[in-house]
Design a protein around this motif. Structure first.
Motif, PDB file in Angstrom:
ATOM      1  N   GLY A 101       0.808  -1.211   0.000  1.00  0.00           N
ATOM      2  CA  GLY A 101       0.000   0.000   0.000  1.00  0.00           C
ATOM      3  C   GLY A 101       0.838   1.257   0.000  1.00  0.00           C
ATOM      4  N   THR A 102       0.273   2.325  -0.554  1.00  0.00           N
ATOM      5  CA  THR A 102       1.008   3.578  -0.686  1.00  0.00           C
ATOM      6  C   THR A 102       1.062   4.359   0.618  1.00  0.00           C
ATOM      7  OG1 THR A 102      -0.999   4.729  -1.430  1.00  0.00           O
ATOM      8  CG2 THR A 102       0.387   3.740  -3.117  1.00  0.00           C
ATOM      9  N   THR A 103       0.005   4.273   1.447  1.00  0.00           N
ATOM     10  CA  THR A 103       0.037   5.005   2.721  1.00  0.00           C
ATOM     11  C   THR A 103       1.092   4.429   3.662  1.00  0.00           C
ATOM     12  OG1 THR A 103      -2.303   5.533   2.438  1.00  0.00           O
ATOM     13  CG2 THR A 103      -1.352   5.918   4.609  1.00  0.00           C
ATOM     14  N   PRO A 104       1.194   3.093   3.832  1.00  0.00           N
ATOM     15  CA  PRO A 104       2.309   2.559   4.621  1.00  0.00           C
ATOM     16  C   PRO A 104       3.676   2.947   4.063  1.00  0.00           C
ATOM     17  CG  PRO A 104       0.608   0.901   4.404  1.00  0.00           C
ATOM     18  CD  PRO A 104       0.211   2.018   3.500  1.00  0.00           C
ATOM     19  N   GLU A 105       3.812   2.992   2.740  1.00  0.00           N
ATOM     20  CA  GLU A 105       5.100   3.387   2.162  1.00  0.00           C
ATOM     21  C   GLU A 105       5.469   4.806   2.574  1.00  0.00           C
ATOM     22  OE1 GLU A 105       7.148   4.460  -2.137  1.00  0.00           O
ATOM     23  OE2 GLU A 105       5.194   3.483  -2.114  1.00  0.00           O
ATOM     24  N   ILE A 106       4.525   5.732   2.442  1.00  0.00           N
ATOM     25  CA  ILE A 106       4.794   7.118   2.812  1.00  0.00           C
ATOM     26  C   ILE A 106       5.030   7.240   4.312  1.00  0.00           C
ATOM     27  CG2 ILE A 106       3.722   9.410   2.949  1.00  0.00           C
ATOM     28  CD1 ILE A 106       2.506   8.832   0.181  1.00  0.00           C
ATOM     29  N   ALA A 134      21.615   2.371   6.830  1.00  0.00           N
ATOM     30  CA  ALA A 134      22.603   1.393   7.296  1.00  0.00           C
ATOM     31  C   ALA A 134      22.276   0.856   8.685  1.00  0.00           C
ATOM     32  CB  ALA A 134      24.001   2.030   7.291  1.00  0.00           C
ATOM     33  N   ASP A 135      21.547   1.635   9.495  1.00  0.00           N
ATOM     34  CA  ASP A 135      21.244   1.216  10.867  1.00  0.00           C
ATOM     35  C   ASP A 135      19.874   0.544  10.988  1.00  0.00           C
ATOM     36  OD1 ASP A 135      19.983   3.626  10.272  1.00  0.00           O
ATOM     37  OD2 ASP A 135      19.958   4.280  12.361  1.00  0.00           O
ATOM     38  N   TRP A 136      19.165   0.322   9.869  1.00  0.00           N
ATOM     39  CA  TRP A 136      17.917  -0.430   9.884  1.00  0.00           C
ATOM     40  C   TRP A 136      18.175  -1.815   9.318  1.00  0.00           C
ATOM     41  CZ3 TRP A 136      13.223   2.860   7.785  1.00  0.00           C
ATOM     42  CH2 TRP A 136      13.127   4.057   8.507  1.00  0.00           C
ATOM     43  N   SER A 137      17.423  -2.810   9.782  1.00  0.00           N
ATOM     44  CA  SER A 137      17.490  -4.138   9.174  1.00  0.00           C
ATOM     45  C   SER A 137      16.169  -4.412   8.455  1.00  0.00           C
ATOM     46  CB  SER A 137      17.771  -5.213  10.215  1.00  0.00           C
ATOM     47  OG  SER A 137      16.735  -5.265  11.169  1.00  0.00           O
ATOM     48  N   VAL A 138      16.241  -5.149   7.361  1.00  0.00           N
ATOM     49  CA  VAL A 138      15.076  -5.379   6.511  1.00  0.00           C
ATOM     50  C   VAL A 138      14.949  -6.869   6.231  1.00  0.00           C
ATOM     51  CG1 VAL A 138      13.910  -4.756   4.368  1.00  0.00           C
ATOM     52  CG2 VAL A 138      15.529  -3.151   5.406  1.00  0.00           C
ATOM     53  N   ARG A 139      13.717  -7.388   6.309  1.00  0.00           N
ATOM     54  CA  ARG A 139      13.420  -8.773   5.966  1.00  0.00           C
ATOM     55  C   ARG A 139      12.296  -8.782   4.935  1.00  0.00           C
ATOM     56  NH1 ARG A 139      17.079  -8.514   8.979  1.00  0.00           N
ATOM     57  NH2 ARG A 139      17.545  -9.737  10.886  1.00  0.00           N
ATOM     58  N   ILE A 140      12.459  -9.589   3.851  1.00  0.00           N
ATOM     59  CA  ILE A 140      11.412  -9.721   2.841  1.00  0.00           C
ATOM     60  C   ILE A 140      11.187 -11.200   2.540  1.00  0.00           C
ATOM     61  CG2 ILE A 140      11.854  -7.471   1.793  1.00  0.00           C
ATOM     62  CD1 ILE A 140      13.389  -8.914  -0.431  1.00  0.00           C
ATOM     63  N   PRO A 141       9.990 -11.582   2.094  1.00  0.00           N
ATOM     64  CA  PRO A 141       9.724 -12.979   1.745  1.00  0.00           C
ATOM     65  C   PRO A 141      10.178 -13.277   0.316  1.00  0.00           C
ATOM     66  CG  PRO A 141       7.738 -11.697   1.442  1.00  0.00           C
ATOM     67  CD  PRO A 141       8.791 -10.738   1.966  1.00  0.00           C
ATOM     68  N   GLY A 142      10.283 -14.556  -0.005  1.00  0.00           N
ATOM     69  CA  GLY A 142      10.531 -14.960  -1.377  1.00  0.00           C
ATOM     70  C   GLY A 142       9.229 -15.106  -2.141  1.00  0.00           C
ATOM     71  N   GLY A 143       9.329 -15.227  -3.459  1.00  0.00           N
ATOM     72  CA  GLY A 143       8.133 -15.420  -4.273  1.00  0.00           C
ATOM     73  C   GLY A 143       8.116 -14.499  -5.467  1.00  0.00           C
ATOM     74  N   ALA A 144       7.060 -14.633  -6.266  1.00  0.00           N
ATOM     75  CA  ALA A 144       6.917 -13.817  -7.475  1.00  0.00           C
ATOM     76  C   ALA A 144       6.483 -12.401  -7.116  1.00  0.00           C
ATOM     77  CB  ALA A 144       5.884 -14.460  -8.403  1.00  0.00           C
ATOM     78  N   VAL A 145       7.063 -11.442  -7.816  1.00  0.00           N
ATOM     79  CA  VAL A 145       6.733 -10.034  -7.591  1.00  0.00           C
ATOM     80  C   VAL A 145       5.568  -9.642  -8.508  1.00  0.00           C
ATOM     81  CG1 VAL A 145       7.586  -7.661  -7.725  1.00  0.00           C
ATOM     82  CG2 VAL A 145       9.093  -9.491  -6.934  1.00  0.00           C
ATOM     83  N   ARG A 146       4.549  -9.008  -7.940  1.00  0.00           N
ATOM     84  CA  ARG A 146       3.428  -8.529  -8.757  1.00  0.00           C
ATOM     85  C   ARG A 146       3.886  -7.347  -9.596  1.00  0.00           C
ATOM     86  NH1 ARG A 146      -2.294  -7.371  -6.011  1.00  0.00           N
ATOM     87  NH2 ARG A 146      -1.015  -6.233  -4.493  1.00  0.00           N
ATOM     88  N   PRO A 147       3.745  -7.416 -10.912  1.00  0.00           N
ATOM     89  CA  PRO A 147       4.142  -6.292 -11.768  1.00  0.00           C
ATOM     90  C   PRO A 147       3.374  -5.030 -11.391  1.00  0.00           C
ATOM     91  CG  PRO A 147       3.705  -8.247 -13.081  1.00  0.00           C
ATOM     92  CD  PRO A 147       3.231  -8.556 -11.689  1.00  0.00           C
ATOM     93  N   GLY A 148       4.075  -3.912 -11.397  1.00  0.00           N
ATOM     94  CA  GLY A 148       3.424  -2.643 -11.087  1.00  0.00           C
ATOM     95  C   GLY A 148       3.323  -2.377  -9.606  1.00  0.00           C
ATOM     96  N   ASP A 149       2.798  -3.348  -8.833  1.00  0.00           N
ATOM     97  CA  ASP A 149       2.632  -3.144  -7.399  1.00  0.00           C
ATOM     98  C   ASP A 149       3.929  -3.325  -6.622  1.00  0.00           C
ATOM     99  OD1 ASP A 149      -0.421  -2.882  -6.677  1.00  0.00           O
ATOM    100  OD2 ASP A 149      -0.282  -4.331  -8.300  1.00  0.00           O
ATOM    101  N   ARG A 150       4.867  -4.107  -7.185  1.00  0.00           N
ATOM    102  CA  ARG A 150       6.159  -4.355  -6.533  1.00  0.00           C
ATOM    103  C   ARG A 150       5.973  -4.925  -5.131  1.00  0.00           C
ATOM    104  NH1 ARG A 150       8.155   1.570  -8.148  1.00  0.00           N
ATOM    105  NH2 ARG A 150       8.255   1.314 -10.400  1.00  0.00           N
ATOM    106  N   ASP A 151       5.163  -5.954  -5.047  1.00  0.00           N
ATOM    107  CA  ASP A 151       4.983  -6.644  -3.777  1.00  0.00           C
ATOM    108  C   ASP A 151       4.918  -8.142  -4.028  1.00  0.00           C
ATOM    109  OD1 ASP A 151       2.323  -7.261  -4.604  1.00  0.00           O
ATOM    110  OD2 ASP A 151       1.574  -5.409  -3.728  1.00  0.00           O
ATOM    111  N   VAL A 152       4.939  -8.899  -2.939  1.00  0.00           N
ATOM    112  CA  VAL A 152       4.895 -10.363  -3.007  1.00  0.00           C
ATOM    113  C   VAL A 152       3.699 -10.835  -2.191  1.00  0.00           C
ATOM    114  CG1 VAL A 152       6.143 -12.504  -2.550  1.00  0.00           C
ATOM    115  CG2 VAL A 152       7.417 -10.445  -3.204  1.00  0.00           C
ATOM    116  N   LEU A 153       2.905 -11.723  -2.778  1.00  0.00           N
ATOM    117  CA  LEU A 153       1.737 -12.265  -2.096  1.00  0.00           C
ATOM    118  C   LEU A 153       1.710 -13.781  -2.255  1.00  0.00           C
ATOM    119  CD1 LEU A 153      -0.973  -9.668  -3.202  1.00  0.00           C
ATOM    120  CD2 LEU A 153       0.028  -9.880  -0.921  1.00  0.00           C
TER     121      LEU A 153
END
Length: 257
Positions: A101-106, A134-153
């Motif tokens: 979602g765009t609101t969480p991104e902003i 550099a002082d934040w850590s990030v975790r993302i899941p694997g899987g196919a990326v939805r075109p345009g939305d740039r997310d994984v479901l």
């Protein structure tokens, strides 16, 4: 049909087509007429079926969501106001699971003054923002990326969020129904959001006022499930009463400003 429209109505239609959704107050300012005049124009457009009223504004008909880049520009000032309030809620050192979602991104962009955050997300736009720190850590899941939305479901995303117990679960929604049900556009979007809700110590819904009454056809969760709701403007009174009566925190960015 469009030949029968006034020049102002044609411009309103073009503006909504370009952005997907526009508020009545904003249209009033753009066209330098009263909100009552805009409402009359909008009601006539809605009667023809080319537009549809939502709480506080008007949008294109149909239940399909807009492209991510278009949604990011919609109600941007409201989303940034929400982000500013959200930033006051999040301390340095916190862990966050963040939805699509765009609101969480902003909202995540608003946390630039915070250090040592852990961000768990299936939203690649958010992951890129967080990975610049550099002082934040990030975790993302694997899987196919939805075109345009740039997310994984998908099911693996639900399992991914279930592996973490975070301080804050942060998400938006496609819409909120009259009875307080939370709505989105696909079952996968709802499943990912519900996985975040189940695995956080404090849940935070971020939404602008146009989401109240907006149609989306997949139901999942309810306003009563939430700990914090942040909106740009006052929400419908019966929703506000229900939230406050059960001890949830309701923050209106316009009032905070």
């Amino acid at each position: 049909m469009e030949n029968s429209l006034s020049d102002r109505q044609k411009m309103i239609l073009d503006q909504v087509r370009a952005r997907g959704q526009v508020g009545i107050e904003e249209l009033s300012q753009i066209h330098d007429v009263s909100p009552q005049t805009i409402r009359r124009d909008v009601n006539e457009l809605c009667a023809t079926g080319v537009l549809r009223r939502v709480h506080g504004g008007v949008e294109l008909p149909g239940s399909e969501n807009l492209l991510y880049t278009s949604r990011r520009m919609m109600n941007e000032s409201a989303k940034r106001a929400i982000g500013g309030v959200f930033a006051e809620l999040i301390p340095s050192g916190a862990s966050l699971a963040v939805s699509i979602g765009t609101t969480p991104e902003i909202a995540i962009q608003s946390l630039s003054a915070r250090s040592d955050l852990m961000v768990v997300t299936n939203n690649l736009n958010i992951a890129l923002i967080a990975s610049d720190r550099a002082d934040w850590s990030v975790r993302i899941p694997g899987g196919a990326v939805r075109p345009g939305d740039r997310d994984v479901l998908g099911p693996q995303v639900e399992a991914f969020f279930a592996r973490y117990q975070v301080d804050f679960g942060v998400f938006g929604v496609g819409g909120v129904s009259e009875d307080g049900s939370l709505l989105d556009f696909t079952e996968e979007e709802v499943a990912a959001r519900m996985a975040i809700l189940r695995n956080c110590r404090r849940s935070v819904l971020l939404l602008d006022h146009t989401k109240f009454g907006r149609s989306a056809h997949v139901r999942g969760g309810h306003l009563r499930d939430l700990d914090v709701v942040i909106c740009d403007r006052a929400i419908p009174a019966h929703h506000a009463t229900a939230l406050i009566s059960r001890g949830a925190q309701l923050v209106i960015a316009e009032e905070q400003a």
